[in-house]
Design a protein around this motif. Structure first.
Motif, mmCIF file in Angstrom:
data_model
loop_
_atom_site.group_PDB
_atom_site.id
_atom_site.type_symbol
_atom_site.label_atom_id
_atom_site.label_comp_id
_atom_site.label_asym_id
_atom_site.label_seq_id
_atom_site.Cartn_x
_atom_site.Cartn_y
_atom_site.Cartn_z
ATOM 1 N N VAL A 161 0.854 -1.184 0.000
ATOM 2 C CA VAL A 161 0.000 0.000 0.000
ATOM 3 C C VAL A 161 0.897 1.244 0.000
ATOM 4 N N PRO A 162 0.520 2.315 -0.712
ATOM 5 C CA PRO A 162 1.335 3.542 -0.715
ATOM 6 C C PRO A 162 1.725 3.970 0.693
ATOM 7 N N MET A 163 3.010 4.295 0.864
ATOM 8 C CA MET A 163 3.546 4.532 2.207
ATOM 9 C C MET A 163 2.895 5.721 2.907
ATOM 10 N N GLU A 164 2.433 6.714 2.156
ATOM 11 C CA GLU A 164 1.815 7.875 2.793
ATOM 12 C C GLU A 164 0.604 7.462 3.627
ATOM 13 N N VAL A 165 -0.155 6.492 3.120
ATOM 14 C CA VAL A 165 -1.339 6.021 3.847
ATOM 15 C C VAL A 165 -0.926 5.269 5.107
ATOM 16 N N THR A 166 0.005 4.337 4.974
ATOM 17 C CA THR A 166 0.431 3.522 6.112
ATOM 18 C C THR A 166 1.076 4.369 7.201
ATOM 19 N N ILE A 167 1.959 5.274 6.827
ATOM 20 C CA ILE A 167 2.646 6.107 7.814
ATOM 21 C C ILE A 167 1.673 7.016 8.535
ATOM 22 N N ALA A 168 0.706 7.562 7.809
ATOM 23 C CA ALA A 168 -0.295 8.419 8.449
ATOM 24 C C ALA A 168 -1.110 7.640 9.486
ATOM 25 N N LEU A 169 -1.475 6.395 9.163
ATOM 26 C CA LEU A 169 -2.243 5.572 10.099
ATOM 27 C C LEU A 169 -1.411 5.211 11.327
ATOM 28 N N LEU A 170 -0.128 4.914 11.118
ATOM 29 C CA LEU A 170 0.747 4.580 12.242
ATOM 30 C C LEU A 170 0.947 5.777 13.170
ATOM 31 N N GLU A 171 1.218 6.922 12.596
ATOM 32 C CA GLU A 171 1.424 8.117 13.424
ATOM 33 C C GLU A 171 0.170 8.462 14.221
ATOM 34 N N GLN A 172 -0.993 8.333 13.596
ATOM 35 C CA GLN A 172 -2.249 8.622 14.289
ATOM 36 C C GLN A 172 -2.464 7.661 15.463
ATOM 37 N N ALA A 173 -2.187 6.377 15.237
ATOM 38 C CA ALA A 173 -2.367 5.384 16.298
ATOM 39 C C ALA A 173 -1.383 5.632 17.450
ATOM 40 N N MET A 174 -0.159 6.001 17.127
ATOM 41 C CA MET A 174 0.827 6.297 18.164
ATOM 42 C C MET A 174 0.412 7.517 18.988
ATOM 43 N N ARG A 175 -0.049 8.546 18.340
ATOM 44 C CA ARG A 175 -0.451 9.764 19.043
ATOM 45 C C ARG A 175 -1.631 9.493 19.982
ATOM 46 N N GLU A 176 -2.567 8.679 19.527
ATOM 47 C CA GLU A 176 -3.725 8.355 20.374
ATOM 48 C C GLU A 176 -3.296 7.578 21.616
ATOM 49 N N SER A 177 -2.327 6.654 21.458
ATOM 50 C CA SER A 177 -1.852 5.887 22.612
ATOM 51 C C SER A 177 -1.128 6.783 23.617
ATOM 52 N N MET A 178 -0.379 7.744 23.133
ATOM 53 C CA MET A 178 0.321 8.666 24.028
ATOM 54 C C MET A 178 -0.668 9.544 24.795
ATOM 55 N N GLU A 179 -1.664 10.050 24.087
ATOM 56 C CA GLU A 179 -2.596 10.987 24.716
ATOM 57 C C GLU A 179 -3.598 10.300 25.636
ATOM 58 N N LYS A 180 -4.080 9.121 25.246
ATOM 59 C CA LYS A 180 -5.114 8.443 26.030
ATOM 60 C C LYS A 180 -4.540 7.523 27.103
ATOM 61 N N ASP A 181 -3.486 6.764 26.743
ATOM 62 C CA ASP A 181 -2.963 5.749 27.661
ATOM 63 C C ASP A 181 -1.585 6.085 28.226
ATOM 64 N N ASN A 182 -1.012 7.187 27.804
ATOM 65 C CA ASN A 182 0.305 7.613 28.276
ATOM 66 C C ASN A 182 1.361 6.523 28.037
ATOM 67 N N LYS A 183 1.326 5.910 26.866
ATOM 68 C CA LYS A 183 2.274 4.862 26.510
ATOM 69 C C LYS A 183 3.154 5.347 25.363
ATOM 70 N N TYR A 184 4.467 5.043 25.489
ATOM 71 C CA TYR A 184 5.434 5.580 24.546
ATOM 72 C C TYR A 184 6.347 4.502 23.942
ATOM 73 N N ARG A 185 5.980 3.242 24.114
ATOM 74 C CA ARG A 185 6.742 2.149 23.516
ATOM 75 C C ARG A 185 5.870 1.448 22.479
ATOM 76 N N PHE A 186 6.436 1.268 21.278
ATOM 77 C CA PHE A 186 5.625 0.735 20.180
ATOM 78 C C PHE A 186 6.361 -0.367 19.420
ATOM 79 N N LEU A 187 5.652 -1.461 19.226
ATOM 80 C CA LEU A 187 6.088 -2.528 18.329
ATOM 81 C C LEU A 187 5.364 -2.317 17.003
#
Length: 292
Positions: A161-187
């Protein structure tokens, strides 16, 4: 006196036709044999004017053709200084700091067991497991998604899949985990699958800490995927799509691992052994990483 009178009398008696013979006329040495009119230019002057006109015309023609005029070649204006190169431009600033956010890329062929090992790691080391494939599948099924049909086509064909789509989804998921769950480690599981994806992610999101590579023979992975396909309901768990995914991994994803190996960031674990034994090897790697 008497001689003068006799001459005048003789002239008056002379017919007009013989007058020119009686009184010779001095002539100027012109080639035409005719006296020139007053103010007429000489031949050398006319030639000089013609030469100047031709020279002016030639100069005008050459200047219109983009050629430098003769005098300017001798005294050419200095050329402007070349524009400075962009080699010193500052690199883009990532969205997150690597000092605060830990990202581990988890790579391996389809069916190598990445998801199984990530489930254990997130519980023991407080990681958030982000599967690039799962995020894409969720996005393609999300109502109103503008990427849904595109993602569905790429996944079905076993393509990236075009990388722009995948990277945008990953960054969004990471930001939500930081803001909601205060978690900063990602696999980050199953990503990057091409070198340009790795470069773009590390430039725009965050630099990776480690690359965990699960090594597994294709025959073993094929058997696992066909068995999983009996109950998974995934459109890409069929023999045709699986073989395409193997080719894509070999041609595009494996060079990513080789590139990261040059940076000493790759840890390789064989997945042929039972799941528990594989995980024990993985734990040794993560214990050592967090001790530093």
């Amino acid at each position: 006196m008497f001689r003068t009178l006799l001459q005048r009398t003789a002239i008056r008696g002379t017919p007009r036709t013989s007058l020119k013979q009686a009184i010779p006329i001095a002539r100027r040495p012109f080639t035409t044999g005719k006296p020139p009119s007053s103010g007429s230019p000489s031949i050398p002057a006319m030639l000089a004017v013609a030469s100047m006109g031709f020279a002016a015309y030639w100069t005008l023609v050459k200047s219109r053709e983009g050629q430098t005029m003769p005098r300017r070649q001798q005294k050419a204006d200095p050329q402007p200084a070349a524009a400075p190169s962009n080699n010193n431009e500052e690199p883009p600033v990532p969205a997150f700091s690597a000092d605060k956010v830990t990202v581990v890329f988890v790579l391996g062929g389809p069916g190598a067991g990445k998801g199984t090992q990530c489930d254990r790691l997130k519980n023991d080391y407080d990681f958030v497991h982000l599967s690039a494939g799962d995020l894409l599948r969720e996005e393609q099924n999300r109502e109103g998604s503008k990427y849904g049909d595109l993602i569905k086509h790429y996944i079905k064909e076993g393509l990236i899949v075009p990388m722009e789509v995948t990277i945008a989804l990953l960054e969004q998921a990471m930001r939500e985990s930081m803001e909601k769950d205060n978690k900063y480690r990602f696999l980050v599981d199953g990503f990057p699958r091409k070198m340009d994806q790795a470069i773009k992610f590390e430039e725009s999101v965050v630099s990776s800490k480690l690359v965990l590579y699960f090594e597994c023979p294709e025959q073993v992975m094929l058997e696992r995927l066909l068995k999983r396909g009996e109950n998974s309901g995934r459109t890409d768990d069929n023999i045709e799509s699986i073989k395409k995914r193997f080719r894509v991994f070999k041609d595009t994803s494996f060079p990513v691992i080789e590139a990261f190996e040059k940076e000493n960031k790759v840890k390789t674990v064989s997945c042929v052994k039972p799941v528990d034994e594989v995980y024990q090897e993985v734990r040794v790697i993560f214990d050592k990483m967090f001790e530093q």
